[in-house]
Enzyme design. Structure first.
Site, PDB file in Angstrom:
ATOM      1  N   GLY A  97     -16.658  -0.185  -4.731  1.00 43.75           N
ATOM      2  CA  GLY A  97     -16.064   0.829  -5.448  1.00 43.75           C
ATOM      3  C   GLY A  97     -16.624   2.251  -5.172  1.00 43.75           C
ATOM      4  N   GLY A  98     -17.715   2.444  -4.322  1.00 49.79           N
ATOM      5  CA  GLY A  98     -18.308   3.412  -4.204  1.00 49.79           C
ATOM      6  C   GLY A  98     -19.588   3.461  -4.625  1.00 49.79           C
ATOM      7  N   LEU A  99     -20.169   2.429  -5.666  1.00 51.99           N
ATOM      8  CA  LEU A  99     -21.351   2.233  -6.208  1.00 51.99           C
ATOM      9  C   LEU A  99     -22.648   2.229  -5.025  1.00 51.99           C
ATOM     10  CD1 LEU A  99     -21.199   0.448  -9.440  1.00 51.99           C
ATOM     11  CD2 LEU A  99     -21.204   2.699  -9.164  1.00 51.99           C
ATOM     12  N   PRO A 142     -16.475  -3.480   0.239  1.00 56.90           N
ATOM     13  CA  PRO A 142     -17.810  -3.797   0.624  1.00 56.90           C
ATOM     14  C   PRO A 142     -18.984  -2.523  -0.017  1.00 56.90           C
ATOM     15  CG  PRO A 142     -16.802  -2.455   2.602  1.00 56.90           C
ATOM     16  CD  PRO A 142     -15.859  -2.888   1.413  1.00 56.90           C
ATOM     17  N   LEU A 143     -18.431  -1.566  -0.589  1.00 52.53           N
ATOM     18  CA  LEU A 143     -19.276  -0.610  -1.187  1.00 52.53           C
ATOM     19  C   LEU A 143     -19.197  -0.610  -2.903  1.00 52.53           C
ATOM     20  CD1 LEU A 143     -19.030   2.468   1.212  1.00 52.53           C
ATOM     21  CD2 LEU A 143     -20.687   0.453   1.295  1.00 52.53           C
ATOM     22  N   GLY A 160     -24.314   5.470  -2.430  1.00 56.47           N
ATOM     23  CA  GLY A 160     -25.145   6.426  -2.753  1.00 56.47           C
ATOM     24  C   GLY A 160     -24.698   7.170  -3.972  1.00 56.47           C
ATOM     25  N   TYR A 189       0.856  -1.326  -0.274  1.00 51.22           N
ATOM     26  CA  TYR A 189       0.033  -0.073  -0.051  1.00 51.22           C
ATOM     27  C   TYR A 189       0.848   1.210  -0.042  1.00 51.22           C
ATOM     28  CZ  TYR A 189      -4.321  -2.874   1.009  1.00 51.22           C
ATOM     29  OH  TYR A 189      -5.133  -3.930   0.996  1.00 51.22           O
TER      30      TYR A 189
END
Length: 328
Positions: free
Chosen positions: A215-217, A212-213, A220, A53
């Site tokens: 990539g942001g989709l 868990p989201l 919201g 990272y």
């Protein structure tokens, strides 16, 4: 904060895991320090990082940030269950990546130095190696465990049969083997339900979902696009999937609003409702993003809501584990 055991171990970890991949590339060091301090204030004791990272070859930028944060003292290191990873390229020379005994041991020592600690709680193989035998991998891990430098071993991005092969090899050596699998898992990426989750359940591994989201989709994205505040929907899998799933995402964001929840909290709560999941990895870039995730733990989903989410984002095949998911 709620806590649970990591897989079949006696180790207690928070139901949310602080992901640190943004620390360095997207979040400054002072802001990273503030986020980690706030995480401890919230009771989040499970932090995840990796030697690669920071994405500058061999520099371990994010691990160094964590190390300087630990060095401030006041019990920071003692409070944290620290997970890092090995596999990725850390130098250009032939043995600078992979899961050879040489690379595992060298990178463990390098991570310890960067992290300014004597031990790694959970040392995860970031990917499988198709060229290194399990006997070699486990021998290296056994050395690190015997030296007290590693307490538990985990995997990431393994197929179900890789988990089985690893555990049966460890069993033959009378070694604990894997205690956790970190995999991509969310409402829009459910392939692991076929074989990875059943293998993890069978062998007593905790499951730590990354992205868990999606990539942001699932945070919201449509509302943010309309407001001009979307930061990630033009990147990677998010850009590929946005239009394909626009109708489902519209209904998902409406469902979250009807529940009085944010889309992010709804997506994370769905993961927490899955029986194999230990802790989704949250990757906040700001304090505000971190604070907002705490509502996840207060959101209890009814069976009706869970069924509706399955309608919007159907599982693979017939749902559940294979072979019934694709056969009779």
């Amino acid at each position: 904060m709620e806590y649970t055991n990591l897989g079949r171990t006696g180790l207690s970890v928070s139901r949310l895991c602080l992901g640190t991949m943004n620390f360095g590339p997207k979040t400054t060091e002072p802001d990273s320090f503030a986020i980690m301090d706030r995480a401890l204030e919230h009771g989040i004791n499970f932090f995840d990082t990796a030697n690669v990272y920071g994405w500058k070859l061999g520099e371990g930028i994010t691990e160094n940030i964590l190390g300087r944060w630990f060095a401030q003292g006041n019990g920071r290191r003692e409070k944290v269950v620290l997970a890092t990873k090995v596999y990725g390229k850390m130098q250009e020379w032939p043995n600078g990546q992979g899961l050879s005994a040489r690379h595992i041991i060298a990178e463990a020592n390098a991570s310890l130095k960067r992290l300014q600690t004597d031990y790694i709680d959970l040392y995860q193989m970031h990917h499988i190696s198709r060229t290194t035998p399990w006997e070699e991998i486990w021998q290296a891990m056994e050395v690190l465990v015997a030296q007290g430098k590693v307490l538990y071993v985990g995997s990431s991005n393994f197929a179900g049969w890789h988990i089985a092969a690893a555990q049966e090899s460890a069993r033959s050596r009378h070694f604990l083997g894997l205690v956790a699998e970190q995999c991509i898992y969310n409402l829009m990426a459910r392939t692991v339900e076929l074989e990875v989750l059943p293998a993890a359940r069978h062998y007593g591994l905790g499951v730590i979902p990354w992205s868990p989201l999606h990539g942001g989709l699932l945070s919201g994205a449509l509302a943010k696009l309309a407001a001009g505040s979307a930061a990630r929907t033009g990147e990677g899998r998010a850009a590929d999937d946005l239009e394909k799933h626009r109708t489902a995402l519209e209904a998902f964001e409406k469902l979250a609003a009807d529940l009085g929840a944010t889309p992010s909290n709804l997506a994370l709560s769905w993961l927490l409702a899955q029986p194999t999941v230990t802790a989704p990895i949250i990757g906040p870039r700001t304090l505000e993003q971190l604070d907002s995730t705490l509502g996840t733990l207060e959101l209890e989903l009814s069976q009706e809501t869970l069924d509706r989410l399955d309608e919007l984002f159907p599982p693979v095949g017939n749902g559940g584990a294979g072979p019934e998911a694709w056969a009779w």
